[in-house]
Design a protein around this motif. Structure first.
Motif, PDB file in Angstrom:
ATOM      1  N   ALA A 198       0.722  -1.230  -0.081  1.00  0.00           N
ATOM      2  CA  ALA A 198      -0.083  -0.063  -0.018  1.00  0.00           C
ATOM      3  C   ALA A 198       0.858   1.444   0.093  1.00  0.00           C
ATOM      4  CB  ALA A 198      -0.857   0.026   1.323  1.00  0.00           C
ATOM      5  N   GLN A 199       1.983   1.152   0.603  1.00  0.00           N
ATOM      6  CA  GLN A 199       2.902   2.240   0.765  1.00  0.00           C
ATOM      7  C   GLN A 199       3.511   2.590  -0.687  1.00  0.00           C
ATOM      8  OE1 GLN A 199       3.346   4.814   3.281  1.00  0.00           O
ATOM      9  NE2 GLN A 199       4.778   5.829   1.940  1.00  0.00           N
ATOM     10  N   ARG A 200       4.047   1.656  -1.052  1.00  0.00           N
ATOM     11  CA  ARG A 200       4.730   1.406  -2.283  1.00  0.00           C
ATOM     12  C   ARG A 200       3.737   2.106  -3.440  1.00  0.00           C
ATOM     13  NH1 ARG A 200       5.208  -0.637  -7.061  1.00  0.00           N
ATOM     14  NH2 ARG A 200       3.466  -2.122  -6.987  1.00  0.00           N
ATOM     15  N   LEU A 201       2.314   1.628  -3.564  1.00  0.00           N
ATOM     16  CA  LEU A 201       1.414   2.045  -4.363  1.00  0.00           C
ATOM     17  C   LEU A 201       1.137   3.826  -4.086  1.00  0.00           C
ATOM     18  CD1 LEU A 201      -1.013  -0.848  -4.681  1.00  0.00           C
ATOM     19  CD2 LEU A 201       0.507   0.106  -6.265  1.00  0.00           C
ATOM     20  N   ARG A 202       0.901   4.126  -2.841  1.00  0.00           N
ATOM     21  CA  ARG A 202       0.952   5.701  -2.755  1.00  0.00           C
ATOM     22  C   ARG A 202       2.085   6.083  -3.445  1.00  0.00           C
ATOM     23  NH1 ARG A 202      -1.919   5.084   1.431  1.00  0.00           N
ATOM     24  NH2 ARG A 202      -0.142   4.067   2.832  1.00  0.00           N
ATOM     25  N   GLU A 203       3.234   6.031  -2.878  1.00  0.00           N
ATOM     26  CA  GLU A 203       4.333   6.820  -3.257  1.00  0.00           C
ATOM     27  C   GLU A 203       4.622   6.535  -4.919  1.00  0.00           C
ATOM     28  OE1 GLU A 203       7.953   4.847  -1.810  1.00  0.00           O
ATOM     29  OE2 GLU A 203       7.060   5.290   0.346  1.00  0.00           O
ATOM     30  N   LEU A 204       3.949   5.640  -5.614  1.00  0.00           N
ATOM     31  CA  LEU A 204       3.793   5.444  -6.947  1.00  0.00           C
ATOM     32  C   LEU A 204       2.851   6.362  -7.546  1.00  0.00           C
ATOM     33  CD1 LEU A 204       4.887   4.208  -9.752  1.00  0.00           C
ATOM     34  CD2 LEU A 204       3.139   2.266  -9.293  1.00  0.00           C
ATOM     35  N   ALA A 205       1.680   6.630  -6.886  1.00  0.00           N
ATOM     36  CA  ALA A 205       0.549   7.482  -7.253  1.00  0.00           C
ATOM     37  C   ALA A 205       1.217   8.943  -7.217  1.00  0.00           C
ATOM     38  CB  ALA A 205      -0.504   7.162  -6.566  1.00  0.00           C
ATOM     39  N   ASN A 206       1.974   9.416  -6.267  1.00  0.00           N
ATOM     40  CA  ASN A 206       2.245  10.583  -5.968  1.00  0.00           C
ATOM     41  C   ASN A 206       3.405  10.969  -7.078  1.00  0.00           C
ATOM     42  OD1 ASN A 206       1.039  11.506  -3.707  1.00  0.00           O
ATOM     43  ND2 ASN A 206       2.452  10.451  -2.153  1.00  0.00           N
ATOM     44  N   ASN A 207       4.273  10.022  -7.308  1.00  0.00           N
ATOM     45  CA  ASN A 207       5.286  10.136  -8.381  1.00  0.00           C
ATOM     46  C   ASN A 207       4.711  10.408  -9.584  1.00  0.00           C
ATOM     47  OD1 ASN A 207       7.256   9.795  -6.445  1.00  0.00           O
ATOM     48  ND2 ASN A 207       7.623   7.640  -7.308  1.00  0.00           N
ATOM     49  N   TYR A 208       3.671   9.817  -9.926  1.00  0.00           N
ATOM     50  CA  TYR A 208       3.038  10.042 -11.279  1.00  0.00           C
ATOM     51  C   TYR A 208       2.204  11.244 -11.491  1.00  0.00           C
ATOM     52  CZ  TYR A 208       2.991   5.195 -13.143  1.00  0.00           C
ATOM     53  OH  TYR A 208       3.387   3.958 -13.797  1.00  0.00           O
ATOM     54  N   ILE A 209       1.664  11.797 -10.105  1.00  0.00           N
ATOM     55  CA  ILE A 209       0.848  13.138 -10.000  1.00  0.00           C
ATOM     56  C   ILE A 209       2.104  14.185 -10.288  1.00  0.00           C
ATOM     57  CG2 ILE A 209      -0.124  14.524  -8.843  1.00  0.00           C
ATOM     58  CD1 ILE A 209      -1.635  12.300  -7.305  1.00  0.00           C
ATOM     59  N   ARG A 210       3.187  14.022  -9.651  1.00  0.00           N
ATOM     60  CA  ARG A 210       4.361  15.005  -9.711  1.00  0.00           C
ATOM     61  C   ARG A 210       4.748  15.121 -11.430  1.00  0.00           C
ATOM     62  NH1 ARG A 210       5.623  13.330  -4.659  1.00  0.00           N
ATOM     63  NH2 ARG A 210       6.855  11.875  -5.368  1.00  0.00           N
ATOM     64  N   GLU A 211       4.804  13.822 -11.875  1.00  0.00           N
ATOM     65  CA  GLU A 211       5.536  13.890 -13.169  1.00  0.00           C
ATOM     66  C   GLU A 211       4.630  14.535 -14.196  1.00  0.00           C
ATOM     67  OE1 GLU A 211       8.140  13.118 -16.691  1.00  0.00           O
ATOM     68  OE2 GLU A 211       8.346  13.449 -14.329  1.00  0.00           O
ATOM     69  N   ALA A 212       3.282  14.180 -13.948  1.00  0.00           N
ATOM     70  CA  ALA A 212       2.001  14.779 -14.774  1.00  0.00           C
ATOM     71  C   ALA A 212       2.081  16.267 -14.632  1.00  0.00           C
ATOM     72  CB  ALA A 212       0.697  14.160 -14.431  1.00  0.00           C
ATOM     73  N   GLU A 213       2.205  16.783 -13.438  1.00  0.00           N
ATOM     74  CA  GLU A 213       2.326  18.387 -13.265  1.00  0.00           C
ATOM     75  C   GLU A 213       3.524  18.955 -13.864  1.00  0.00           C
ATOM     76  OE1 GLU A 213       1.954  18.227  -9.075  1.00  0.00           O
ATOM     77  OE2 GLU A 213      -0.228  18.393  -9.339  1.00  0.00           O
ATOM     78  N   ARG A 214       4.778  18.184 -13.943  1.00  0.00           N
ATOM     79  CA  ARG A 214       6.058  18.725 -14.484  1.00  0.00           C
ATOM     80  C   ARG A 214       5.853  18.704 -15.994  1.00  0.00           C
ATOM     81  NH1 ARG A 214      10.320  17.072 -17.189  1.00  0.00           N
ATOM     82  NH2 ARG A 214       9.597  15.105 -16.910  1.00  0.00           N
ATOM     83  N   LEU A 215       5.372  17.702 -16.633  1.00  0.00           N
ATOM     84  CA  LEU A 215       5.213  17.662 -18.063  1.00  0.00           C
ATOM     85  C   LEU A 215       4.157  18.695 -18.541  1.00  0.00           C
ATOM     86  CD1 LEU A 215       5.427  13.840 -18.767  1.00  0.00           C
ATOM     87  CD2 LEU A 215       7.004  15.424 -19.480  1.00  0.00           C
ATOM     88  N   GLU A 216       3.129  18.929 -17.625  1.00  0.00           N
ATOM     89  CA  GLU A 216       2.012  20.061 -18.098  1.00  0.00           C
ATOM     90  C   GLU A 216       2.520  21.434 -18.111  1.00  0.00           C
ATOM     91  OE1 GLU A 216      -1.136  21.456 -19.838  1.00  0.00           O
ATOM     92  OE2 GLU A 216      -0.970  19.003 -19.553  1.00  0.00           O
ATOM     93  N   ALA A 217       3.649  21.485 -16.948  1.00  0.00           N
ATOM     94  CA  ALA A 217       4.189  22.832 -16.874  1.00  0.00           C
ATOM     95  C   ALA A 217       5.047  23.139 -18.204  1.00  0.00           C
ATOM     96  CB  ALA A 217       4.628  22.947 -15.428  1.00  0.00           C
TER      97      ALA A 217
END
Length: 66
Positions: A7-26
């Protein structure tokens, strides 16, 4: 969802995807995606990864001799 290493690994993975999506969008010149769209896309990717792993694990369990 119970607290576990997975569960912790999946939560970290989700956060990483969100940060990367925000970076690419910027970096892009296109329209700015809404926060809800970024989160939805990230969670979709996490869910696909999770279910692909679980299907793979289930298949390997079925192939093992008793």
């Amino acid at each position: 969802m119970p607290e576990s290493a997975e569960a912790q690994r999946l939560r970290e993975l989700a956060n990483n995807y969100i940060r990367e999506a925000e970076r690419l969008e910027a970096e892009s010149n296109g329209r700015v995606a809404k926060s809800d769209e970024l989160i939805s896309s990230a969670l979709d990717a996490v869910a696909r990864d999770y279910f692909a792993r679980e299907v793979s694990r289930a298949s390997s369990r079925r192939k093992r001799p008793p």
